[in-house]
Motif scaffolding. Structure first.
Motif, PDB file in Angstrom:
ATOM      1  N   VAL A 156      -0.064   0.656   7.771  1.00 18.49           N
ATOM      2  CA  VAL A 156      -0.444  -0.741   7.987  1.00 18.49           C
ATOM      3  C   VAL A 156      -0.400  -1.444   6.638  1.00 18.49           C
ATOM      4  CG1 VAL A 156      -2.231  -2.345   8.751  1.00 18.49           C
ATOM      5  CG2 VAL A 156      -1.916  -0.180   9.969  1.00 18.49           C
ATOM      6  N   PRO A 157       0.703  -2.127   6.332  1.00 18.56           N
ATOM      7  CA  PRO A 157       0.805  -2.801   5.046  1.00 18.56           C
ATOM      8  C   PRO A 157      -0.351  -3.758   4.793  1.00 18.56           C
ATOM      9  CG  PRO A 157       2.932  -2.756   6.138  1.00 18.56           C
ATOM     10  CD  PRO A 157       1.930  -2.260   7.138  1.00 18.56           C
ATOM     11  N   GLY A 158      -0.971  -3.616   3.636  1.00 18.49           N
ATOM     12  CA  GLY A 158      -2.100  -4.466   3.258  1.00 18.49           C
ATOM     13  C   GLY A 158      -3.459  -3.882   3.557  1.00 18.49           C
ATOM     14  N   SER A 159      -3.516  -2.822   4.364  1.00 23.73           N
ATOM     15  CA  SER A 159      -4.809  -2.247   4.739  1.00 23.73           C
ATOM     16  C   SER A 159      -5.558  -1.666   3.541  1.00 23.73           C
ATOM     17  CB  SER A 159      -4.624  -1.168   5.807  1.00 23.73           C
ATOM     18  OG  SER A 159      -3.762  -0.135   5.351  1.00 23.73           O
ATOM     19  N   HIS A 160      -4.802  -1.197   2.547  1.00 29.24           N
ATOM     20  CA  HIS A 160      -5.430  -0.580   1.378  1.00 29.24           C
ATOM     21  C   HIS A 160      -6.263  -1.565   0.581  1.00 29.24           C
ATOM     22  CE1 HIS A 160      -1.987  -2.659  -0.194  1.00 29.24           C
ATOM     23  NE2 HIS A 160      -2.360  -2.409  -1.449  1.00 29.24           N
ATOM     24  N   LEU A 161      -5.957  -2.858   0.699  1.00 25.65           N
ATOM     25  CA  LEU A 161      -6.664  -3.858  -0.079  1.00 25.65           C
ATOM     26  C   LEU A 161      -8.110  -4.043   0.375  1.00 25.65           C
ATOM     27  CD1 LEU A 161      -3.759  -6.459  -0.360  1.00 25.65           C
ATOM     28  CD2 LEU A 161      -4.648  -4.978  -2.180  1.00 25.65           C
TER      29      LEU A 161
ATOM     30  N   PRO B 143      -5.032  -9.686   2.769  1.00 26.18           N
ATOM     31  CA  PRO B 143      -5.837 -10.472   1.828  1.00 26.18           C
ATOM     32  C   PRO B 143      -5.024 -11.379   0.914  1.00 26.18           C
ATOM     33  CG  PRO B 143      -6.669  -8.232   1.942  1.00 26.18           C
ATOM     34  CD  PRO B 143      -5.366  -8.250   2.689  1.00 26.18           C
ATOM     35  N   GLU B 144      -3.741 -11.065   0.720  1.00 28.57           N
ATOM     36  CA  GLU B 144      -2.912 -11.884  -0.172  1.00 28.57           C
ATOM     37  C   GLU B 144      -2.080 -12.918   0.582  1.00 28.57           C
ATOM     38  OE1 GLU B 144      -2.278  -8.446  -3.610  1.00 28.57           O
ATOM     39  OE2 GLU B 144      -0.618  -9.003  -2.295  1.00 28.57           O
ATOM     40  N   THR B 145      -1.523 -12.544   1.715  1.00 21.92           N
ATOM     41  CA  THR B 145      -0.616 -13.444   2.440  1.00 21.92           C
ATOM     42  C   THR B 145      -1.286 -14.185   3.589  1.00 21.92           C
ATOM     43  OG1 THR B 145       0.096 -11.785   4.068  1.00 21.92           O
ATOM     44  CG2 THR B 145       1.249 -11.821   1.939  1.00 21.92           C
ATOM     45  N   GLY B 146      -2.391 -13.648   4.085  1.00 20.12           N
ATOM     46  CA  GLY B 146      -3.062 -14.255   5.223  1.00 20.12           C
ATOM     47  C   GLY B 146      -2.450 -13.902   6.557  1.00 20.12           C
ATOM     48  N   GLU B 147      -1.349 -13.128   6.549  1.00 18.08           N
ATOM     49  CA  GLU B 147      -0.696 -12.722   7.794  1.00 18.08           C
ATOM     50  C   GLU B 147      -1.501 -11.632   8.490  1.00 18.08           C
ATOM     51  OE1 GLU B 147       2.111 -13.973   9.192  1.00 18.08           O
ATOM     52  OE2 GLU B 147       2.023 -15.507   7.620  1.00 18.08           O
ATOM     53  N   PRO B 148      -1.483 -11.600   9.834  1.00 22.35           N
ATOM     54  CA  PRO B 148      -2.186 -10.530  10.553  1.00 22.35           C
ATOM     55  C   PRO B 148      -1.648  -9.158  10.165  1.00 22.35           C
ATOM     56  CG  PRO B 148      -1.553 -12.290  12.045  1.00 22.35           C
ATOM     57  CD  PRO B 148      -0.862 -12.582  10.751  1.00 22.35           C
ATOM     58  N   LEU B 149      -2.524  -8.195  10.013  1.00 20.17           N
ATOM     59  CA  LEU B 149      -2.089  -6.837   9.710  1.00 20.17           C
ATOM     60  C   LEU B 149      -1.402  -6.229  10.925  1.00 20.17           C
ATOM     61  CD1 LEU B 149      -5.004  -5.216   7.655  1.00 20.17           C
ATOM     62  CD2 LEU B 149      -2.991  -6.459   6.849  1.00 20.17           C
ATOM     63  N   ARG B 150      -0.305  -5.508  10.668  1.00 18.09           N
ATOM     64  CA  ARG B 150       0.476  -4.919  11.754  1.00 18.09           C
ATOM     65  C   ARG B 150       0.885  -3.492  11.398  1.00 18.09           C
ATOM     66  NH1 ARG B 150       1.617  -9.022  15.156  1.00 18.09           N
ATOM     67  NH2 ARG B 150       1.757 -11.147  14.299  1.00 18.09           N
ATOM     68  N   ILE B 151       1.105  -2.695  12.426  1.00 14.66           N
ATOM     69  CA  ILE B 151       1.541  -1.309  12.254  1.00 14.66           C
ATOM     70  C   ILE B 151       3.032  -1.273  11.931  1.00 14.66           C
ATOM     71  CG2 ILE B 151       1.912   0.880  13.465  1.00 14.66           C
ATOM     72  CD1 ILE B 151      -0.659   0.243  15.083  1.00 14.66           C
ATOM     73  N   GLU B 152       3.387  -0.484  10.938  1.00 13.39           N
ATOM     74  CA  GLU B 152       4.786  -0.267  10.574  1.00 13.39           C
ATOM     75  C   GLU B 152       5.144   1.192  10.840  1.00 13.39           C
ATOM     76  OE1 GLU B 152       7.792  -0.393   6.678  1.00 13.39           O
ATOM     77  OE2 GLU B 152       5.703  -1.071   6.496  1.00 13.39           O
TER      78      GLU B 152
ATOM     79  N   GLY C 172       0.804  -1.221   0.000  1.00 13.86           N
ATOM     80  CA  GLY C 172       0.000   0.000   0.000  1.00 13.86           C
ATOM     81  C   GLY C 172       0.829   1.259   0.000  1.00 13.86           C
ATOM     82  N   HIS C 173       2.142   1.114   0.261  1.00 13.73           N
ATOM     83  CA  HIS C 173       3.052   2.258   0.191  1.00 13.73           C
ATOM     84  C   HIS C 173       4.414   1.768  -0.292  1.00 13.73           C
ATOM     85  CE1 HIS C 173       3.915   0.619   4.230  1.00 13.73           C
ATOM     86  NE2 HIS C 173       5.140   1.099   4.046  1.00 13.73           N
TER      87      HIS C 173
END
Length: 252
Positions: free
Chosen positions: A145-150, A175-184, A24-25
């Motif tokens: 949050v990587p992946g949140s944009h999806l 949505p692609e990896t199935g890993e929990p979303l986390r703050i970066e 997402g970034h």
């Protein structure tokens, strides 16, 4: 006439585009030239000097390019348009130019995202952040949050990290990896440019009281086809004959 470069040489190919689309970034460290950094600092300092203020009801920070000739030229700079088209494809529209300067002691901003064509992924909207003098994670730093944009959710919100973790993030996985979303939490050097899809969850940490101003401007471009709620362009600017802007200012 060849425009003075605003970017150093960089790579943004298929691999980099895949990373942007997954996270997402995407960070382009130290991309801005020394000349661009100097000119942007002068322009953003000027914008800050006229706030609070107004011109025909417009807020200077949201219409920054309409108040400063150098910020205006960046909209149509060949390197800028090339970068935007690497992300969005050939058919693009300029959406807005916003100054995001954060002085020492600035409180930052909580978690949020933005809308655009929430229900139709054919249309994209990218924000291109110029972090002229960079930032540290704990000093006016960008969080994402990587992946949140999806999720294409323009209503993500949370005053603090804890609010987001106890709210919108609960149970969310990539949505692609199935890993929990986390703050970066990011830290970047001066001259960094960051690309961000509009639906990405992001926030900014407070600026330390004894820090200098973090000079930042964001330019937004989108694919035409859906209404934009962030399209800050005055009728006068939309009609202004800026060389190289043919078609860019149109709504559709």
């Amino acid at each position: 006439m060849t425009s003075t470069p605003i970017f150093h040489e960089y790579t943004f190919g298929e691999k980099e585009r895949e990373e942007l689309d997954s996270d997402g970034h995407f960070v382009l460290p130290s991309l801005l030239t020394d000349d661009a950094q100097k000119r942007l600092t002068a322009s953003l300092s000027y914008i800050q000097s006229i706030i609070p203020g107004c011109k025909e009801g417009h807020e200077p920070n949201r219409f920054s390019a309409e108040y400063d000739s150098y910020l205006e030229t960046v909209i149509v700079h060949p390197q800028m348009l090339s970068l935007a088209r690497k992300v969005l494809g050939d058919d693009i529209r300029y959406d807005h130019c916003v100054s995001l300067n954060r002085h020492g002691g600035n409180g930052g901003i909580g978690w949020h995202s933005h809308s655009y064509s929430d229900d139709d992924p054919r249309y994209g909207f990218v924000r291109i952040f110029f972090y002229v003098n960079g930032f540290e994670a704990d000093d006016g730093g960008l969080k994402a949050v990587p992946g949140s944009h999806l999720y294409r959710d323009g209503r993500i919100s949370g005053r603090t990290d804890e609010d987001l973790q106890a709210g919108w993030l609960v149970g969310k996985t990539h949505p692609e990896t199935g890993e929990p979303l986390r703050i970066e939490r990011l830290s970047v050097p001066e001259g960094t440019v960051i690309l961000m899809w509009t639906h990405a969850a992001h926030a900014v940490t407070p600026r330390k009281r004894d820090s200098d101003t973090r000079w930042t401007v964001v330019y937004a471009y989108r694919n035409p086809g859906k209404p934009s709620g962030a399209r800050w362009i005055s009728p006068e600017f939309e009609a202004k004959p800026i060389p190289g802007s043919e078609g860019l200012m149109s709504l559709y």
